[in-house]
Motif scaffolding. Structure first.
Motif, PDB file in Angstrom:
ATOM      1  N   HIS A  84      -4.675 -24.418 -36.694  1.00 44.80           N
ATOM      2  CA  HIS A  84      -4.715 -24.292 -38.154  1.00 44.80           C
ATOM      3  C   HIS A  84      -6.215 -23.974 -38.451  1.00 44.80           C
ATOM      4  CE1 HIS A  84      -6.847 -28.512 -38.003  1.00 44.80           C
ATOM      5  NE2 HIS A  84      -6.082 -28.291 -36.635  1.00 44.80           N
ATOM      6  N   ASP A  95     -12.328 -27.892 -34.580  1.00 42.48           N
ATOM      7  CA  ASP A  95     -10.808 -28.637 -34.695  1.00 42.48           C
ATOM      8  C   ASP A  95     -10.320 -27.840 -35.737  1.00 42.48           C
ATOM      9  OD1 ASP A  95      -8.729 -29.291 -35.546  1.00 42.48           O
ATOM     10  OD2 ASP A  95     -10.037 -31.497 -36.398  1.00 42.48           O
ATOM     11  N   GLY A  96      -9.132 -26.952 -35.539  1.00 39.41           N
ATOM     12  CA  GLY A  96      -8.452 -26.090 -35.057  1.00 39.41           C
ATOM     13  C   GLY A  96      -8.421 -24.893 -35.187  1.00 39.41           C
ATOM     14  N   GLU A 129      -2.750 -28.120 -41.708  1.00 37.14           N
ATOM     15  CA  GLU A 129      -2.557 -29.194 -40.896  1.00 37.14           C
ATOM     16  C   GLU A 129      -3.303 -30.549 -41.191  1.00 37.14           C
ATOM     17  OE1 GLU A 129      -2.863 -31.657 -37.256  1.00 37.14           O
ATOM     18  OE2 GLU A 129      -4.463 -30.988 -38.247  1.00 37.14           O
ATOM     19  N   GLU A 130      -4.505 -30.243 -41.924  1.00 38.19           N
ATOM     20  CA  GLU A 130      -5.616 -31.735 -41.715  1.00 38.19           C
ATOM     21  C   GLU A 130      -4.396 -32.580 -42.782  1.00 38.19           C
ATOM     22  OE1 GLU A 130      -7.194 -32.433 -39.645  1.00 38.19           O
ATOM     23  OE2 GLU A 130      -8.306 -31.066 -38.538  1.00 38.19           O
ATOM     24  N   HIS A 194      -7.211 -26.335 -28.833  1.00 40.72           N
ATOM     25  CA  HIS A 194      -7.705 -27.497 -28.893  1.00 40.72           C
ATOM     26  C   HIS A 194      -8.769 -28.405 -28.859  1.00 40.72           C
ATOM     27  CE1 HIS A 194      -7.730 -30.107 -32.809  1.00 40.72           C
ATOM     28  NE2 HIS A 194      -6.421 -30.113 -33.881  1.00 40.72           N
TER      29      HIS A 194
HETATM   30 ZN    ZN Z   1      -6.869 -30.095 -35.429  1.00 41.74          ZN
END
Ligand code: ZN
Length: 414
Positions: A84, A95-96, A129-130, A194
């Motif tokens: 993401h 992150d993502g 996604e978050e 990830h």
């Molecule tokens: Zn993530």
């Protein structure tokens, strides 16, 4: 012909990380990039431009996922890799987005070295996604791909600022009524790289993890009712004190997960008392439990033990207890064949790794209704994430991407 580790250059990976981190930059090392914001749009535009440079067939779907396809010489479903592009507000640079960079880098490397694959390869940069802008999106990008969005969601998924997601999509240039067009049913595998977001790889001095299962979780709301009384005049042995019961329950459930050990985790939060004063024995105490385990049977056993302990403590103390399950995510046991392929990829490249479980939930779990999945983790400094302090070294990222590339080579070219 096996890839060599050096095919993935840490300096180029780092350039891409820095380049995407410009969109929604927060302080020196943070990013704030909620879905459908101008910063989010700029980041997705950059990914689409990369896919175009690599020579992929680029496509935006109805909800704003960006796809890039390298068609195979044989007809059939696609092998997909990605993650993401949205972030916590503020979150970090990895992150993502590292999973999207990884997929683009892997597919570019494969195309350059081996040309067209037998089986189609696709990169996906998932729109959301978050839940950092809308608390109830439920992984909006992969949810659209699975066909799990309904028309009423366009009205009822509301941002923290009170805007329905349908309106926000429209102002970002998407036609919200087309959401169903994002559905896919022609995928054969989903592979997500990830950051680990935990401390395990660092503690074991390993750059890479292959994920064999993603945790399942349950949330309980526990309500303990007793009888409110004077905090001085009422002796301890005559009280029906819900605080005493709740305290014993909380220490029991946390202590149980501690005794079971990794990977069981139990966390308690959102504690409240009514009345909430030091000189009054309360009438009611409520709290929430988050309990997780990646093994399907061990997870249910953990819940049985928690429920039994809470009931027994309530009964012994003469308190009325209710324990309501309000959220349930089953674990996802990753596809064994895919796990073996990516373990072999790391071994072929002589990259030190461990096979491990994920304590955080991920898109791979959701995509699993469409196609078998697996994840690759890369080491997180101090195990930190969802903060601008999040860090993964370019060397570790490159080793993870090399593992991804070699595994995708096995899947698509052999
Ligand atoms: Zn993530």
């Amino acid at each position: 012909m096996v890839l060599e580790r050096s095919a993935i250059r840490p300096d180029i990976v780092w350039e891409r990380i820095e380049s995407l981190a410009r969109h929604g930059k927060h302080g020196e090392t943070g990013v704030s990039r909620p879905v459908y914001s101008p910063e989010w749009r700029a980041a997705q535009d950059e990914i689409a431009a990369w896919c175009d440079e690599i020579g992929l067939e680029v496509r935006w779907d109805a909800v704003g996922n960006v796809w890039g396809k390298l068609p195979g010489t044989e007809p059939g479903p696609s092998i997909v890799s990605g993650s993401h592009i949205d972030s916590q507000c503020p979150g970090g640079r990895f992150d993502g987005v590292l999973g999207v960079i990884a997929a683009a880098t892997a597919i570019a490397t494969l195309k350059e070295r081996y040309g067209a694959p037998k089986r189609s390869l696709e990169i996906v940069s998932l729109c959301e996604e978050e839940s950092s802008r809308f608390p109830t999106t439920g992984f909006w990008g992969s949810r659209a791909i699975r066909g799990a969005i309904t028309e009423s969601d366009l009205e009822t998924v509301i941002s923290y600022d009170g805007e329905p997601i349908g309106e926000v999509m429209a102002s970002a240039g998407f036609d919200p009524m087309r959401f169903a067009d994002a559905r896919r049913n022609d995928l054969s595998a989903f592979v997500e790289l990830h950051i680990e977001q935990g401390p395990i790889l660092e503690a074991e001095h390993l750059p890479v993890g292959i994920v064999s299962a993603i945790t399942g979780l349950r949330h309980y709301v526990v309500t303990v009712d007793g009888v409110s009384n004077h905090a001085g005049a009422f002796p301890m042995d005559l009280r029906l004190d819900p605080m005493a019961g709740a305290a014993e329950m909380i220490s029991d459930v946390i202590g149980r997960a501690e005794r079971i050990g990794r990977p069981a985790v139990t966390t308690v939060g959102r504690i409240s008392a009514e009345p909430n004063y030091p000189a009054i024995v309360p009438d009611r105490v409520t709290f929430m439990i988050d309990a997780r385990h990646p093994d399907p049977a061990a997870r249910l056993a953990l819940y049985d033990e928690h429920e039994a302990a809470i009931a027994a403590i309530g009964e012994r103390r003469g308190l009325k207890v209710s324990c309501v399950n309000i959220k349930e995510h089953p674990p996802y046991v990753c596809d064994a064949e895919l796990v073996a392929i990516f373990e072999a990829a790391a071994m072929n490249l002589e990259i030190p790794f461990k096979t491990m479980t994920s304590g955080a939930v991920h898109d791979t779990q959701r995509m699993a209704t469409l196609a078998p999945g697996v994840m690759i983790f890369v080491r997180s400094k101090d195990g930190r994430s969802h903060t601008p302090a999040e860090y993964t070294s370019p060397e570790d990222a490159a080793l993870g991407i090399a593992t991804l590339t070699e595994g995708l080579r096995t899947l698509a070219y052999t």
